[in-house]
Motif scaffolding. Structure first.
Motif, PDB file in Angstrom:
ATOM      1  N   SER A 141       0.841  -1.204   0.000  1.00 21.24           N
ATOM      2  CA  SER A 141       0.000   0.000   0.000  1.00 21.24           C
ATOM      3  C   SER A 141       0.871   1.247   0.000  1.00 21.24           C
ATOM      4  O   SER A 141       0.631   2.200  -0.752  1.00 21.24           O
ATOM      5  CB  SER A 141      -0.922   0.004   1.218  1.00 21.24           C
ATOM      6  OG  SER A 141      -1.766  -1.138   1.227  1.00 21.24           O
ATOM      7  N   ALA A 174       2.567   1.837  -3.391  1.00 19.42           N
ATOM      8  CA  ALA A 174       1.676   2.378  -4.414  1.00 19.42           C
ATOM      9  C   ALA A 174       1.096   3.734  -4.040  1.00 19.42           C
ATOM     10  O   ALA A 174       0.347   4.318  -4.825  1.00 19.42           O
ATOM     11  CB  ALA A 174       0.543   1.391  -4.683  1.00 19.42           C
ATOM     12  N   SER A 175       1.420   4.226  -2.846  1.00 17.97           N
ATOM     13  CA  SER A 175       0.920   5.526  -2.351  1.00 17.97           C
ATOM     14  C   SER A 175      -0.600   5.552  -2.236  1.00 17.97           C
ATOM     15  O   SER A 175      -1.246   6.545  -2.562  1.00 17.97           O
ATOM     16  CB  SER A 175       1.413   6.667  -3.252  1.00 17.97           C
ATOM     17  OG  SER A 175       2.820   6.731  -3.278  1.00 17.97           O
ATOM     18  N   VAL A 176      -1.168   4.434  -1.759  1.00 20.74           N
ATOM     19  CA  VAL A 176      -2.608   4.374  -1.504  1.00 20.74           C
ATOM     20  C   VAL A 176      -2.822   3.981  -0.045  1.00 20.74           C
ATOM     21  O   VAL A 176      -1.934   3.415   0.603  1.00 20.74           O
ATOM     22  CB  VAL A 176      -3.319   3.368  -2.440  1.00 20.74           C
ATOM     23  CG1 VAL A 176      -3.214   3.832  -3.893  1.00 20.74           C
ATOM     24  CG2 VAL A 176      -2.759   1.958  -2.294  1.00 20.74           C
ATOM     25  N   TRP A 217     -12.164  -0.295  -6.952  1.00 22.77           N
ATOM     26  CA  TRP A 217     -11.387  -0.790  -8.093  1.00 22.77           C
ATOM     27  C   TRP A 217     -11.071  -2.274  -7.939  1.00 22.77           C
ATOM     28  O   TRP A 217     -10.722  -2.729  -6.847  1.00 22.77           O
ATOM     29  CB  TRP A 217     -10.057  -0.036  -8.210  1.00 22.77           C
ATOM     30  CG  TRP A 217     -10.181   1.371  -8.676  1.00 22.77           C
ATOM     31  CD1 TRP A 217     -10.260   2.498  -7.904  1.00 22.77           C
ATOM     32  CD2 TRP A 217     -10.238   1.817 -10.041  1.00 22.77           C
ATOM     33  NE1 TRP A 217     -10.361   3.612  -8.693  1.00 22.77           N
ATOM     34  CE2 TRP A 217     -10.336   3.233 -10.013  1.00 22.77           C
ATOM     35  CE3 TRP A 217     -10.200   1.168 -11.283  1.00 22.77           C
ATOM     36  CZ2 TRP A 217     -10.409   4.004 -11.175  1.00 22.77           C
ATOM     37  CZ3 TRP A 217     -10.263   1.932 -12.440  1.00 22.77           C
ATOM     38  CH2 TRP A 217     -10.372   3.328 -12.378  1.00 22.77           C
ATOM     39  N   VAL A 257      -1.211  -0.029 -10.246  1.00 18.18           N
ATOM     40  CA  VAL A 257      -1.849   0.834  -9.252  1.00 18.18           C
ATOM     41  C   VAL A 257      -0.925   1.999  -8.902  1.00 18.18           C
ATOM     42  O   VAL A 257      -1.368   3.153  -8.787  1.00 18.18           O
ATOM     43  CB  VAL A 257      -2.230   0.036  -7.987  1.00 18.18           C
ATOM     44  CG1 VAL A 257      -2.676   0.971  -6.870  1.00 18.18           C
ATOM     45  CG2 VAL A 257      -3.342  -0.960  -8.308  1.00 18.18           C
ATOM     46  N   LYS A 258       0.356   1.721  -8.722  1.00 13.96           N
ATOM     47  CA  LYS A 258       1.330   2.777  -8.422  1.00 13.96           C
ATOM     48  C   LYS A 258       1.335   3.821  -9.535  1.00 13.96           C
ATOM     49  O   LYS A 258       1.336   5.036  -9.278  1.00 13.96           O
ATOM     50  CB  LYS A 258       2.724   2.164  -8.257  1.00 13.96           C
ATOM     51  CG  LYS A 258       3.831   3.169  -7.949  1.00 13.96           C
ATOM     52  CD  LYS A 258       5.166   2.451  -7.794  1.00 13.96           C
ATOM     53  CE  LYS A 258       6.306   3.427  -7.577  1.00 13.96           C
ATOM     54  NZ  LYS A 258       6.188   4.174  -6.305  1.00 13.96           N
ATOM     55  N   ARG A 303      -2.034   5.750  -9.644  1.00 14.61           N
ATOM     56  CA  ARG A 303      -2.108   6.692  -8.520  1.00 14.61           C
ATOM     57  C   ARG A 303      -1.277   7.933  -8.817  1.00 14.61           C
ATOM     58  O   ARG A 303      -1.717   9.061  -8.577  1.00 14.61           O
ATOM     59  CB  ARG A 303      -1.602   5.999  -7.240  1.00 14.61           C
ATOM     60  CG  ARG A 303      -1.472   6.937  -6.047  1.00 14.61           C
ATOM     61  CD  ARG A 303      -2.822   7.359  -5.505  1.00 14.61           C
ATOM     62  NE  ARG A 303      -2.672   8.466  -4.558  1.00 14.61           N
ATOM     63  CZ  ARG A 303      -3.048   9.720  -4.788  1.00 14.61           C
ATOM     64  NH1 ARG A 303      -3.620  10.053  -5.927  1.00 14.61           N
ATOM     65  NH2 ARG A 303      -2.859  10.646  -3.879  1.00 14.61           N
ATOM     66  N   ILE A 340      -6.377   7.048  -9.904  1.00 17.54           N
ATOM     67  CA  ILE A 340      -6.883   6.368  -8.708  1.00 17.54           C
ATOM     68  C   ILE A 340      -6.583   7.258  -7.514  1.00 17.54           C
ATOM     69  O   ILE A 340      -5.460   7.759  -7.367  1.00 17.54           O
ATOM     70  CB  ILE A 340      -6.222   4.984  -8.525  1.00 17.54           C
ATOM     71  CG1 ILE A 340      -6.723   3.995  -9.585  1.00 17.54           C
ATOM     72  CG2 ILE A 340      -6.498   4.430  -7.130  1.00 17.54           C
ATOM     73  CD1 ILE A 340      -6.113   2.611  -9.476  1.00 17.54           C
ATOM     74  N   ARG A 341      -7.578   7.476  -6.653  1.00 16.23           N
ATOM     75  CA  ARG A 341      -7.376   8.267  -5.447  1.00 16.23           C
ATOM     76  C   ARG A 341      -6.769   7.401  -4.346  1.00 16.23           C
ATOM     77  O   ARG A 341      -6.999   6.188  -4.290  1.00 16.23           O
ATOM     78  CB  ARG A 341      -8.684   8.858  -4.950  1.00 16.23           C
ATOM     79  CG  ARG A 341      -9.363   9.831  -5.894  1.00 16.23           C
ATOM     80  CD  ARG A 341     -10.422  10.654  -5.129  1.00 16.23           C
ATOM     81  NE  ARG A 341     -11.190   9.855  -4.188  1.00 16.23           N
ATOM     82  CZ  ARG A 341     -12.335   9.217  -4.481  1.00 16.23           C
ATOM     83  NH1 ARG A 341     -12.829   9.303  -5.705  1.00 16.23           N
ATOM     84  NH2 ARG A 341     -12.978   8.521  -3.554  1.00 16.23           N
ATOM     85  N   ALA A 342      -6.050   8.045  -3.456  1.00 15.91           N
ATOM     86  CA  ALA A 342      -5.403   7.315  -2.367  1.00 15.91           C
ATOM     87  C   ALA A 342      -6.410   6.641  -1.452  1.00 15.91           C
ATOM     88  O   ALA A 342      -6.149   5.570  -0.894  1.00 15.91           O
ATOM     89  CB  ALA A 342      -4.514   8.261  -1.560  1.00 15.91           C
ATOM     90  N   GLU A 378      -9.402   5.406  -2.229  1.00 10.20           N
ATOM     91  CA  GLU A 378     -10.318   4.454  -2.847  1.00 10.20           C
ATOM     92  C   GLU A 378      -9.947   3.026  -2.441  1.00 10.20           C
ATOM     93  O   GLU A 378      -8.768   2.693  -2.262  1.00 10.20           O
ATOM     94  CB  GLU A 378     -10.289   4.602  -4.369  1.00 10.20           C
ATOM     95  CG  GLU A 378     -10.955   5.881  -4.848  1.00 10.20           C
ATOM     96  CD  GLU A 378     -11.072   5.941  -6.361  1.00 10.20           C
ATOM     97  OE1 GLU A 378     -12.208   5.890  -6.869  1.00 10.20           O
ATOM     98  OE2 GLU A 378     -10.024   6.041  -7.027  1.00 10.20           O
TER      99      GLU A 378
END
Length: 434
Positions: free
Chosen positions: A98, A101-103, A241, A364-365, A368, A373-375, A377
């Motif tokens: 996580s 990927a900065s989420v 997602w 994803v990375k 993002r 893609i928002r962090a 989500e």
């Protein structure tokens, strides 16, 4: 319920009985899909039934595919089911991935926990069961690895003869070893995946062999169970997602079909968005989706990637995948370096996967970073294969010997090489820091 085959081409719309041995529409050449009509139990009833089946010792209830059989009732009798207790794969959390990927949170639905180590088992149990129902004696596929391993295991379990055609020199030995061990008649052909698929379709028709590539609509039916089981495990809370590697595009096609049917029947209240991630050297669907109406779909005649499971230049299921992506989904491509580093991060998370699986984290990375893609989500990424499918890749990465298809050295950003030491207590203790 009545099951039938229907042409995916809405202009044609031809229908055929499920007992007819066909893979594409005889009238227009379009893809086929299995459809159903008639009453079915209410969603709330089936949710309860599916949970109760987890406590059953009946083989088809123990299967993470056939447990959900009301969603694909194409078989008339359960006796035709061939199961190795496939499915039942976990959803795993990882803080490290996580952060990479900065989420806020990414979870992995790990299909590598299947009997032969990949998501192919979910589709192969359905395809092989249909072969038994039709009275076939031999089954065949062309494969870059996982399909051949899965088909061989299910075929011999059913008493069928498995015949496998693979690209010569373009398959991970871990996967080839599985097919050989299961007793498949294996032919290494001097051609790429797409060329061999055209060949095997002719062989299947002329020699009366049942084809079990993803062009087979019953394979797609079985693979629907991945998204059904995923949502069941999430207590029917739909993630924002669902992210999937893109090779022949059968998986994303199955996921879309399964999610749409769950939505239409009231199991879920909204649809997830889908992201397909391809390797940059084998990304015809990504190129198509940049401007789908301008030039049409153009195959990549020379696909290149170390992620052999998705080394496919002419994916047969692209029309179905296009429907699944729709207006809100996205397709991305990632480099060999991005795949290798993402795979190492997944490994450092204590999970591990084959190279093609790691495209999801790399994707994803990248999505993002691009703001797609928002962090915050919710994300479930699918890992399609087991870490031991391609051990040579892992060793070469961690010893800084990994090269891309153009023989350019890749960087072992997260390399963890073994250290050679003398048989000396003091030296080892010093190395380990007492």
């Amino acid at each position: 319920m009545r099951a039938y085959l229907a042409c995916f081409n809405t202009v044609c719309g031809a229908v055929y009985p499920v007992t007819e041995v066909i893979y594409t529409c005889p009238k227009c050449g379009g893809l086929l899909e299995t459809r159903y009509e008639g009453p079915s139990p209410e969603a709330w009833t089936l949710k309860q039934v599916w949970r109760e089946r987890r406590m059953s010792n009946h083989p088809i209830d123990q299967s993470g595919v056939w447990r959900y059989r009301e969603m694909f009732p194409f078989l008339e009798e359960d006796r035709h089911v061939i199961t190795l207790r496939e499915g039942n794969t976990p959803i795993l959390d990882t803080v490290l991935a996580s952060s990479y990927a900065s989420v806020d949170r990414i979870r992995f639905k790990h299909q590598g926990f299947n009997p032969t180590g990949s998501f192919k088992d979910n589709g192969m149990t359905a395809g092989t069961s249909q072969a038994v129902r039709l009275g076939m004696k031999r089954v065949a596929c062309v494969s870059t690895g996982n399909t051949s391993a899965s088909m061989a295991a299910y075929a011999v379990s059913a008493g069928l003869e498995p015949i496998i055609l693979i690209p010569n020199g373009n398959i991970a030995f871990g996967k080839l070893g599985q097919a050989l061990d299961y007793g498949a008649k294996t032919l290494q052909v001097d051609a790429n995946f797409d060329q061999i698929l055209a060949l095997v379709r002719v062989l299947a028709e002329k020699l009366g062999i049942y084809l079990l590539n993803s062009v087979n609509p019953f394979r797609i039916e079985g693979q629907k169970s991945i998204v059904i089981e995923m949502l069941d495990q999430l207590d029917w809370e739909v993630p924002d997602w669902i992210v999937v590697p893109g090779g022949n595009l059968g998986n994303i096609s199955a996921f879309g079909k399964g999610a749409r049917e769950l939505y239409e029947q009231g199991f879920i209240t909204r649809m997830p968005k889908f992201a397909v991630i391809q390797a940059a050297g084998a990304s015809p669907f990504y190129e198509f989706m940049k401007a789908p109406h301008e030039h049409g779909f153009t195959p990549n005649t020379h696909p290149e990637t170390l992620a052999t499971a998705i080394k496919i230049g002419d994916p047969v299921s692209w029309p179905k995948a296009w429907q699944t992506i729709g207006a809100e989904g996205v397709v991305e491509s990632v480099t060999e370096q991005e795949i290798a580093d993402a795979k190492a991060v997944i490994g450092r998370s204590g999970i591990g996967c084959e190279p093609a699986s790691a495209t999801t984290l790399a994707g994803v990375k990248k999505l993002r970073a691009a703001g797609k893609i928002r962090a915050d989500e919710s994300i479930v990424a699918v890992l399609t294969g087991n870490v031991l499918k391609d051990p040579d890749y892992i060793y070469r990465y961690h010893t800084n010997q990994l090269k891309d298809p153009q023989e350019q050295a890749l960087t072992g950003t997260y390399a963890n090489p073994p250290v050679v030491v003398a048989n000396d207590f003091a030296a080892i203790a010093k190395l380990l820091g007492d």
